[in-house]
Design an enzyme around this catalytic site. Sequence first.
Site, short mmCIF file in Angstrom:
data_model
loop_
_atom_site.label_atom_id
_atom_site.label_comp_id
_atom_site.label_asym_id
_atom_site.label_seq_id
_atom_site.Cartn_x
_atom_site.Cartn_y
_atom_site.Cartn_z
N GLY A 290 0.85 -1.19 0.00
CA GLY A 290 0.00 0.00 0.00
C GLY A 290 0.88 1.23 0.00
N ARG A 291 1.51 1.46 1.17
CA ARG A 291 2.38 2.62 1.35
C ARG A 291 3.43 2.74 0.25
NH1 ARG A 291 3.33 4.68 6.45
NH2 ARG A 291 2.64 2.71 7.33
N ARG A 328 -1.29 11.88 10.86
CA ARG A 328 -0.28 10.88 11.25
C ARG A 328 0.68 11.36 12.33
NH1 ARG A 328 3.15 9.07 8.02
NH2 ARG A 328 3.31 6.99 8.92
N CYS A 359 -8.72 23.46 16.28
CA CYS A 359 -8.79 23.84 17.68
C CYS A 359 -8.46 22.62 18.52
CB CYS A 359 -10.17 24.39 18.01
SG CYS A 359 -10.42 25.93 17.15
N TYR A 388 -2.01 7.10 3.49
CA TYR A 388 -2.57 7.32 4.84
C TYR A 388 -2.70 8.80 5.20
CZ TYR A 388 -1.43 2.37 4.93
OH TYR A 388 -1.34 1.04 4.61
C1 LIG Z 1 -2.31 -2.19 5.88
C2 LIG Z 1 -2.33 -3.46 5.16
C3 LIG Z 1 -1.58 -3.62 3.99
C4 LIG Z 1 -0.68 -2.54 3.42
O1 LIG Z 1 0.38 -2.21 4.24
P1 LIG Z 1 1.47 -1.14 3.75
O2 LIG Z 1 2.34 -0.96 4.92
O3 LIG Z 1 0.71 0.11 3.41
O4 LIG Z 1 2.16 -1.70 2.57
C5 LIG Z 1 -1.67 -4.83 3.32
N1 LIG Z 1 -2.46 -5.82 3.78
C6 LIG Z 1 -3.20 -5.70 4.89
C7 LIG Z 1 -4.06 -6.81 5.31
C8 LIG Z 1 -3.16 -4.52 5.62
O5 LIG Z 1 -3.90 -4.41 6.74
#
Ligand SMILES: *Cc1c(COP(=O)(O)O)cnc(C)c1O
Length: 429
Positions: A290-291, A328, A359, A388
């Site tokens: 994801g990240r 974050r 605030c 995120y």
């Molecule tokens: C959060 C998550 C990801 C992605 O993680 P990253 O650190 O953003 O790569 C993949 N699979 C599951 C099940 C997650 O909860």
Amino acid sequence: MICSNLSAANGRLTFAGRDTVELAEKYGTPVYLMDEQRIRYNCRVYKENMDRYFPRALPLYASKALSCKRLYEIVAEEGLGTDVVSPGELYLAKSAGFPMDKVFFHGNAKTDADICFAMDCGVGYFVVDNPDELAAVDRFAAERGMEQRILLRVTPGIDPHTFEAVSTGKVDSKFGIPIETGQALEFARHALSLEHVRLMGVHAHVGSQVFVSTVFYDTADIMLRFLAEMKEKLGYEAEMLNLGGGYGVRYTEQDPTVDIGYELSTVARHIREGSAALGLREPMVLMEPGRSIVADAGMTLYTVQSTKRIPGYRNYVAIDGGMTDNPRYALYRSAYTVYLANKMDQARDFVCTVGGRCCESGDMIQENVALPAPERGDILAVCTTGAYNYSMSSNYNSIPRPPIVMVDGARDYVAVHRETFEDLARREA
Ligand SMILES: *Cc1c(COP(=O)(O)O)cnc(C)c1O
């Protein structure tokens, strides 16, 4: 700089080759910028290397990092699948025309309505978290006269920040069923006995912002041993092994660089050798970045509103956004690299806290940042905000969310509009 899409020219910060001050003038602030070419590059790092090193593999983009229709279109064009953790993410993916057979539906608390919605969308796979969900998926699949493909989510007992297999710790998780206690085997036995689910394999996700290779080797080892145990005790050989997400990205100069292509080659070797040693056919390997797909493809631009010097204490810079568009730092004390985009050629001798407009005293984006002395109207850039940030944004203080502007070479376009005051009032009765 921390990513190759950042540079400076004529005292201005450039992002994806474009002048950020001009983009701020054109779209207003705060604004999320996304570098389309960098998203595509990051997708290809996974797709090409996984195709090269594994006999069968598919990277899945983890939607929760950033979920919007344009992103699903780009990810689909690059040949990745996706994982979704809610019917909302699934709805956006489907609306974008994402191929449903490459969608994996996660979540530890799926409701009956979620399950039915996902089945009616034709979602490819459920990642079933627990026995209650398993029973519900079987029942709703039976009602539809279908067989739902599933993976089981298990916990291998790895703590990614000690990089060891530990017997407690991550076994104690709200996600998945532990291998160590024997419960995962019973979970699989039960799944195999059901008529309307087809067990395709197992899933584990151990953590996020992982920089240490052994985390994935340890996970793979434990998962392969579990596949071998299933084969021996249940006579079942898994088709798919999903190792989750988690490779780290650089937020600051201090963060290491992960060579993801190289890492994938070593994970592949590990799985090949491990499968051979255990007498298993090599499973199809799935990973869920994801990240590392979107983080460094993003940047947020703000406008400085005020500067405050409190002698003997600290300096503050206040911006026109904050925890509503990026929670974050407030949540995790996450580090970021911050620049004054219109003063890149000036000495950074003003150490300050970048505070938001909410605030709430905890509304900060970063502390101890060295900037050239800021003035009202300067453009402040926070780097690596593609993951995120938008997906965790809120309307606290009834602040509208910023737009997402895609930058693609000489072209730039709005992917998500700036929220309006009318949007804020839309759902009111
Ligand atoms: C959060 C998550 C990801 C992605 O993680 P990253 O650190 O953003 O790569 C993949 N699979 C599951 C099940 C997650 O909860």
